[in-house]
Design an enzyme around this catalytic site. Structure first.
Site, mmCIF file in Angstrom:
data_model
loop_
_atom_site.group_PDB
_atom_site.id
_atom_site.type_symbol
_atom_site.label_atom_id
_atom_site.label_comp_id
_atom_site.label_asym_id
_atom_site.label_seq_id
_atom_site.Cartn_x
_atom_site.Cartn_y
_atom_site.Cartn_z
ATOM 1 N N LYS A 104 0.660 -1.418 -0.081
ATOM 2 C CA LYS A 104 0.033 -0.198 -0.164
ATOM 3 C C LYS A 104 1.105 1.104 0.536
ATOM 4 C CE LYS A 104 -4.521 2.395 2.709
ATOM 5 N NZ LYS A 104 -4.515 1.713 3.819
ATOM 6 N N HIS A 106 -0.193 4.264 -0.121
ATOM 7 C CA HIS A 106 -0.267 5.877 0.809
ATOM 8 C C HIS A 106 -1.876 5.588 1.935
ATOM 9 C CE1 HIS A 106 -3.900 3.109 -1.724
ATOM 10 N NE2 HIS A 106 -4.577 4.094 -0.059
#
Length: 225
Positions: A104, A106
């Site tokens: 991921k 963000h």
């Protein structure tokens, strides 16, 4: 056999996680039994499952560890339920950690869910069942890339006791030999047979002479040395 092991076998049957019949496994093998941990779906089932894992971890590894790591995806609820059970049963706080299938970029960035891994952490890996060791092959480098940790061992719910796809040893034995940490299960298939063979449970015989013969034949073909 410890009482909690017998209860766990009955729990697998009650939850329709452990089934008997004719099944084709992902490996292509024809098996007279099948286990699907995805059938644990209720809060009560997950609470009890966590307790059985907690007792087995306590038996095999003690409580001298810091993190319970559950590989995505099925290992995520297992690690959460079991850390809660360890806290409730033994008053010991351990952290849960899992990996994402994709990094991921963000918000809560990275490849891990839950606790971050820190240098010096002692880790127990938790899974549902291991037949080929492929998930550990994926998980091991992820864990090792995060921090300098000690992996104390792997715990699964059922040891199928069949040879891996690459040798005559079981998948759990292959993992232990390849990665150098202990591997254990809540119960073995041998214990399942001992508990259910020609013994009525809830008014039914789950392993009768015919099924026992099929299981024996399966292990003649695929049993680990």
């Amino acid at each position: 056999m410890e009482r909690y092991k017998q209860e766990f076998i009955e729990f697998m049957v009650d939850s329709q996680v452990l089934k008997f019949g004719d099944f084709t496994l992902k490996s292509g093998r024809k098996s007279p039994f099948f286990m699907n941990a995805g059938a644990y779906v209720t809060g009560t089932q997950l609470r009890r499952l966590g307790e059985y894992y907690a007792r087995a971890i306590h038996d095999h590894y003690g409580l001298d560890f810091d993190v319970l790591f559950g590989p995505a995806y099925k290992g995520i609820p297992l690690s959460v339920a079991t850390t809660m059970a360890i806290s409730e049963l033994y008053g010991k706080e351990v952290r849960y950690c899992s990996n994402r299938k994709e990094v991921k970029d963000h918000g809560d960035t990275g490849i891990l869910l839950g606790s971050k891994l820190k240098d010096g952490d002692r880790v127990v890996i938790i899974e549902d069942v291991t037949t080929s060791g492929k998930s550990i092959e994926e998980t091991f480098p992820i864990i090792k890339a995060q921090a300098e940790v000690e992996i104390k061992g792997l715990i699964v719910s059922l040891n199928r006791m069949e040879r891996g796809l690459e040798s005559a040893k079981s998948a759990l034995e292959e993992i232990k030999e390849k990665y150098g940490f202990e591997t254990n299960a809540i119960v073995t298939m041998e214990e399942v047979v001992e508990c259910l063979y020609n013994k009525p449970y809830q008014g039914s015989i789950y392993i009768d002479d015919t099924l026992k013969a099929a299981i024996d034949e399966y292990y003649r073909q695929y049993g680990a040395n």
